[in-house]
Every structure is written in C-alpha cells, then in structure tokens.
Design a protein around this motif. Structure first.
Motif: not given
Length: 254
Positions: A116-127
């Motif tokens: 969840p940490t990686f996916l959250f950071l990935y989602g923020v970075a993409f946004a």
C-alpha cells in the motif's frame, strides 16, 4: 469538433471525441458522452451499499467510491472538454487500477505495509507528473500496462473458483470490456467516416456504459473471491432477479 467554442466553457483544450460538440446545450460539450457515465455511478452506489451493509473489508468500499469518482471526473471532462477536467478523468483511472492491483495481489504479499505504501506513492507521483506533463499516447500505454499486470492474478482466481455463478461474473467482465474496447476503437479510428452519417452511434458513450458494467462484474468477482478466502461462505445472488451481487454468511465469531 475541435475548435468549436462554448459560451460557457470557452475553447476546447482537451482531447475531443466523435460526438458533435454543444449540440444540445451550451453548457455540455458532449451530451451523450457525459450522461453515459450515469449507469456507472448507479451500479457503483449499489455495490457500495451492499459492501457497507454486509461489512465487507474497507478496500471494497474504497473501490466502489473510486468507480464513482472516476465516472464523475469523466462527466466533467466530456461536459467541458477542458484539459484540467480531462486530468480529473485520467488520474482516477490510474488510481483505480492501482487499487485493483492491491486487491488482487495483497492477500499473498509477505510484507503487508510495503505494497500500500508503494502504490500510494506511485499514485501521488503519477498525479503530480500528469498535472505537469501532457502524456497523450503515453497515458494510454501506461494504463494498458497496468491493466495487463492484473491479468495473471485474476486468471489464478478464476481457475481456482469452483462456483459457476462467480465464474460467470468473470466471463461477463471479459465480454463487456472487450465490447467496450471495440466501441472505443470504432469511435476513435473511424470518426471521419462516422461524422458523415446521419446517425452517430456514439461509440464512446457505449464505451462508458459497457465499462461501467465491466467494473461492476469485476467488483462482484473480486468480492466473491475475497469472501471465500476469509471463509465467509459467499454466493452470487440477484437483486430483483436481475442484478447480481455477493451475499455472504460470516461465522458468528466474526
């Protein structure tokens, strides 16, 4: 089409589709592409109520809410044809796929906090990147890769599921997403030809409706599989004898 001006939204700055702009209202650029998101919202609300009523895990509550957010973002995009609103459609598409990825793979992930940490950071970075850079075809390729990454695990769930009704949900998902993709391609590739017809079949609007159905079927299948993992004795039942949903019977200790 591109270049037309609305007295409300101004010049088109987003990707335009094959529907004639502002044909029905000066406030709605693509009327059918906008209202065709309503079935997705209705189906997601039904799924959300069912998930809350039966106390499914919070991940499914978030999943149904993400379906609603995506549909609302799509409505804003097609109603305005503005770049900022297009990002409000495309960014939730990626977030939703990251959530599907988590639901599919997290049960077997040994380090539960890392995913969840990686996916959250990935989602923020993409946004952030998507707000700064106009990806175009890059976005479509990226989204397709995310979709493909979920296939191996989804197939594993399918072959290990014995319930015939649950398997039908997976099959209906595949059929609806395949038909939706054909409608999307038809509207995009043959727009010049379609624009000359007296009647426009509104392929992109059909894409929205079919994708709403595919999301609903996918959610049911994943809810069934997760409930089975947790020993909740799931079965696929029907609202009003038509609309499928997952019914569970939790052990009294839970």
């Amino acid at each position: 089409m591109t270049g037309e001006i609305s007295s409300f939204w101004g010049p088109v700055t987003a990707t335009d589709w094959c529907e004639k702009n502002y044909a029905y209202s000066s406030h709605v650029a693509e009327f059918f592409n906008t209202i065709s998101n309503i079935p997705t919202i209705v189906l997601a609300l039904i799924g959300l109520v069912n998930a809350l009523r039966q106390r499914f895990e919070k991940r499914f509550t978030v999943l149904h809410i993400s379906n609603i957010i995506l549909a609302v973002g799509s409505m804003l995009y097609h109603a305005s044809l503005q770049h900022a609103q297009q990002q409000a459609d495309e960014t939730p598409m990626v977030w939703e796929m990251l959530l599907y990825f988590y639901i599919l793979y997290s049960p077997d992930w040994h380090y539960r906090s890392t995913m969840p940490t990686f996916l959250f950071l990935y989602g923020v970075a993409f946004a952030v990147m998507h707000a700064l850079v106009r990806f175009g075809i890059g976005f479509k390729v990226h989204y397709l890769i995310l979709c493909l990454l979920g296939i191996p695990r989804a197939y594993k769930y399918y072959i290990h599921t014995k319930d015939k009704c649950a398997k039908w949900m997976a099959r209906l998902y595949l059929v609806s997403i395949f038909m939706a993709s054909l409608c999307w391609l038809w509207d995009r590739v043959y727009c010049d030809t379609i624009s000359k017809w007296t009647f426009n079949p509104e392929g992109h609007a059909l894409w929205h409706i079919l994708m709403g159905l595919s999301s609903y079927f996918a959610n049911i299948f994943l809810m069934f599989c997760r409930a089975q993992q947790l020993g909740w004795n799931p079965k696929v039942d029907n609202f009003w004898g038509v609309l499928p949903y997952v019914k569970i019977d939790k052990p009294k200790s839970q």
